[in-house]
Design an enzyme around this catalytic site. Structure first.
Site, mmCIF file in Angstrom:
data_model
loop_
_atom_site.group_PDB
_atom_site.id
_atom_site.type_symbol
_atom_site.label_atom_id
_atom_site.label_comp_id
_atom_site.label_asym_id
_atom_site.label_seq_id
_atom_site.Cartn_x
_atom_site.Cartn_y
_atom_site.Cartn_z
ATOM 1 N N HIS A 134 -44.655 97.262 49.314
ATOM 2 C CA HIS A 134 -45.189 97.118 47.954
ATOM 3 C C HIS A 134 -44.822 95.720 47.460
ATOM 4 O O HIS A 134 -43.639 95.397 47.344
ATOM 5 C CB HIS A 134 -44.577 98.197 47.050
ATOM 6 C CG HIS A 134 -45.006 98.106 45.613
ATOM 7 N ND1 HIS A 134 -44.549 98.989 44.657
ATOM 8 C CD2 HIS A 134 -45.835 97.262 44.954
ATOM 9 C CE1 HIS A 134 -45.077 98.675 43.476
ATOM 10 N NE2 HIS A 134 -45.865 97.629 43.639
ATOM 11 N N HIS A 144 -51.489 82.214 52.940
ATOM 12 C CA HIS A 144 -52.043 82.303 54.304
ATOM 13 C C HIS A 144 -51.002 82.796 55.320
ATOM 14 O O HIS A 144 -49.798 82.583 55.162
ATOM 15 C CB HIS A 144 -52.565 80.926 54.748
ATOM 16 C CG HIS A 144 -51.478 79.891 54.765
ATOM 17 N ND1 HIS A 144 -50.678 79.680 55.863
ATOM 18 C CD2 HIS A 144 -51.040 79.040 53.807
ATOM 19 C CE1 HIS A 144 -49.807 78.728 55.590
ATOM 20 N NE2 HIS A 144 -50.002 78.330 54.346
HETATM 21 C C1 LIG Z 1 -46.393 98.253 37.802
HETATM 22 C C2 LIG Z 1 -44.958 98.327 38.231
HETATM 23 O O1 LIG Z 1 -44.067 98.646 37.490
HETATM 24 S S1 LIG Z 1 -44.603 97.933 39.859
HETATM 25 C C3 LIG Z 1 -42.858 98.050 40.053
HETATM 26 C C4 LIG Z 1 -42.159 96.725 39.898
HETATM 27 N N1 LIG Z 1 -40.718 96.996 39.992
HETATM 28 C C5 LIG Z 1 -39.811 96.036 40.081
HETATM 29 O O2 LIG Z 1 -40.105 94.858 40.117
HETATM 30 C C6 LIG Z 1 -38.394 96.556 40.140
HETATM 31 C C7 LIG Z 1 -37.478 95.653 40.938
HETATM 32 N N2 LIG Z 1 -36.137 96.229 40.857
HETATM 33 C C8 LIG Z 1 -35.061 95.523 40.441
HETATM 34 O O3 LIG Z 1 -35.108 94.319 40.150
HETATM 35 C C9 LIG Z 1 -33.784 96.357 40.390
HETATM 36 O O4 LIG Z 1 -32.995 95.892 39.317
HETATM 37 C C10 LIG Z 1 -33.004 96.312 41.745
HETATM 38 C C11 LIG Z 1 -33.755 97.216 42.733
HETATM 39 C C12 LIG Z 1 -32.900 94.927 42.297
HETATM 40 C C13 LIG Z 1 -31.572 96.814 41.576
HETATM 41 O O5 LIG Z 1 -31.594 98.092 41.056
HETATM 42 P P1 LIG Z 1 -30.285 99.010 41.256
HETATM 43 O O6 LIG Z 1 -30.082 99.238 42.723
HETATM 44 O O7 LIG Z 1 -30.469 100.218 40.392
HETATM 45 O O8 LIG Z 1 -29.095 98.092 40.806
HETATM 46 P P2 LIG Z 1 -28.356 97.971 39.372
HETATM 47 O O9 LIG Z 1 -29.335 98.062 38.238
HETATM 48 O O10 LIG Z 1 -27.199 98.917 39.427
HETATM 49 O O11 LIG Z 1 -27.819 96.472 39.398
HETATM 50 C C14 LIG Z 1 -26.801 96.064 40.300
HETATM 51 C C15 LIG Z 1 -26.401 94.644 39.912
HETATM 52 O O12 LIG Z 1 -27.488 93.750 40.196
HETATM 53 C C16 LIG Z 1 -27.921 93.081 38.985
HETATM 54 N N3 LIG Z 1 -29.384 93.047 39.037
HETATM 55 C C17 LIG Z 1 -30.219 94.100 39.126
HETATM 56 N N4 LIG Z 1 -31.480 93.679 39.216
HETATM 57 C C18 LIG Z 1 -31.449 92.333 39.160
HETATM 58 C C19 LIG Z 1 -32.460 91.352 39.214
HETATM 59 N N5 LIG Z 1 -33.746 91.692 39.352
HETATM 60 N N6 LIG Z 1 -32.084 90.056 39.165
HETATM 61 C C20 LIG Z 1 -30.766 89.707 39.043
HETATM 62 N N7 LIG Z 1 -29.759 90.615 38.999
HETATM 63 C C21 LIG Z 1 -30.105 91.909 39.051
HETATM 64 C C22 LIG Z 1 -27.399 93.946 37.840
HETATM 65 O O13 LIG Z 1 -27.233 93.173 36.673
HETATM 66 C C23 LIG Z 1 -26.108 94.459 38.429
HETATM 67 O O14 LIG Z 1 -25.150 93.439 38.338
HETATM 68 P P3 LIG Z 1 -23.598 93.777 38.032
HETATM 69 O O15 LIG Z 1 -23.127 94.628 39.176
HETATM 70 O O16 LIG Z 1 -22.968 92.423 37.982
HETATM 71 O O17 LIG Z 1 -23.599 94.512 36.736
#
Ligand SMILES: CC(=O)SCCNC(=O)CCNC(=O)[C@H](O)C(C)(C)COP(=O)(O)OP(=O)(O)OC[C@H]1O[C@@H](n2cnc3c(N)ncnc32)[C@H](O)[C@@H]1OP(=O)(O)O
Length: 207
Positions: free
Chosen positions: A145, A136
């Protein structure tokens, strides 16, 4: 039946096509993507480049949906289409449970099994992805998104263009700024500024 033009032909577009087919409200009239160089007709559907939207927008009872997951690209294309007078559909999968007091802006898409509760406002060209729970009094601004199975507790604010990753949780009364990213699986327990990426439990800024 009203005609609908799907802009974009990637993975997100497949799910949008299923939502359109789940209802008898719209007939898929055209699919536009810049992988097509000129309009062609196949199985009663026109396939063409995005620039072909201009001629289509002049037809009667025609609506557009921008089936592109990238929030910035969706904003850019929406502005181009607005300039040519396009009208945008609001698409809601029949399995979504949406409060009567919720407001959903034009161009937004509500995917299967979502819950959108009382007095929540969803802006324009927003994606509420499969199984997300928007409690809510949320305000989800334009081009945001909310990814699959994310949970937004009560009175959460998400700024323009931000993405909440799959399975993330935002606790009540929390504000996410504009064009930020909440990583998949994060738990957000305090406000997040604009233009940052947060990950983890509890969520911390990494970029
Ligand atoms: C239908 C569909 O598909 S809809 C789309 C849904 N999409 C999502 O949910 C994607 C969400 N994106 C993520 O979680 C991505 O990992 C992001 C955006 C948070 C980070 O991506 P990037 O900017 O490329 O970062 P990168 O992969 O280089 O990671 C950077 C650091 O964060 C960490 N990290 C990345 N994602 C996560 C996460 N979700 N949780 C915890 N740690 C994370 C990595 O392990 C890395 O750590 P390190 O520096 O100690 O090695």
């Amino acid at each position: 039946m009203k005609k609908i033009v799907i802009v974009g032909q990637g993975g997100h577009s497949k799910v949008i096509t299923d939502i359109i087919l789940a209802y008898n409200e719209y007939l898929i009239y055209a699919v536009l993507d810049d992988k097509f160089d000129k309009p062609i007709q196949k199985d009663h559907i026109i396939y063409g480049p995005i620039s072909y939207a201009e001629s289509l927008s002049k037809e009667q009872e025609i609506f557009f949906t921008i089936a592109i997951g990238d929030n910035g690209v969706r904003r850019k294309i929406s502005r181009t289409l607005e300039n040519i007078g396009a009208q945008f559909a609001i698409l809601k999968h029949p399995t979504a449970v949406i409060s009567r007091s919720a407001v959903i802006g034009r161009g937004s898409v509500i995917m299967p099994n979502c819950v959108i509760n009382s007095d929540t406002i969803i802006g324009e060209h927003v994606i509420i992805n499969s199984g997300a729970v928007i409690e809510h009094d949320n305000k989800i601004n334009n081009y945001a998104h909310v990814s699959p199975r994310a949970v937004m507790a009560g009175n959460v604010y998400v700024g323009e263009g931000s993405q909440v990753g799959a399975g993330a949780t935002i606790i009540p009364n929390t504000k996410i700024g504009s064009w930020s990213i909440v990583g998949a699986g994060a738990t957000v327990i305090r406000d997040v500024p604009s233009n940052v990426t947060v990950v983890g439990v509890p969520a911390q800024i990494i970029k």
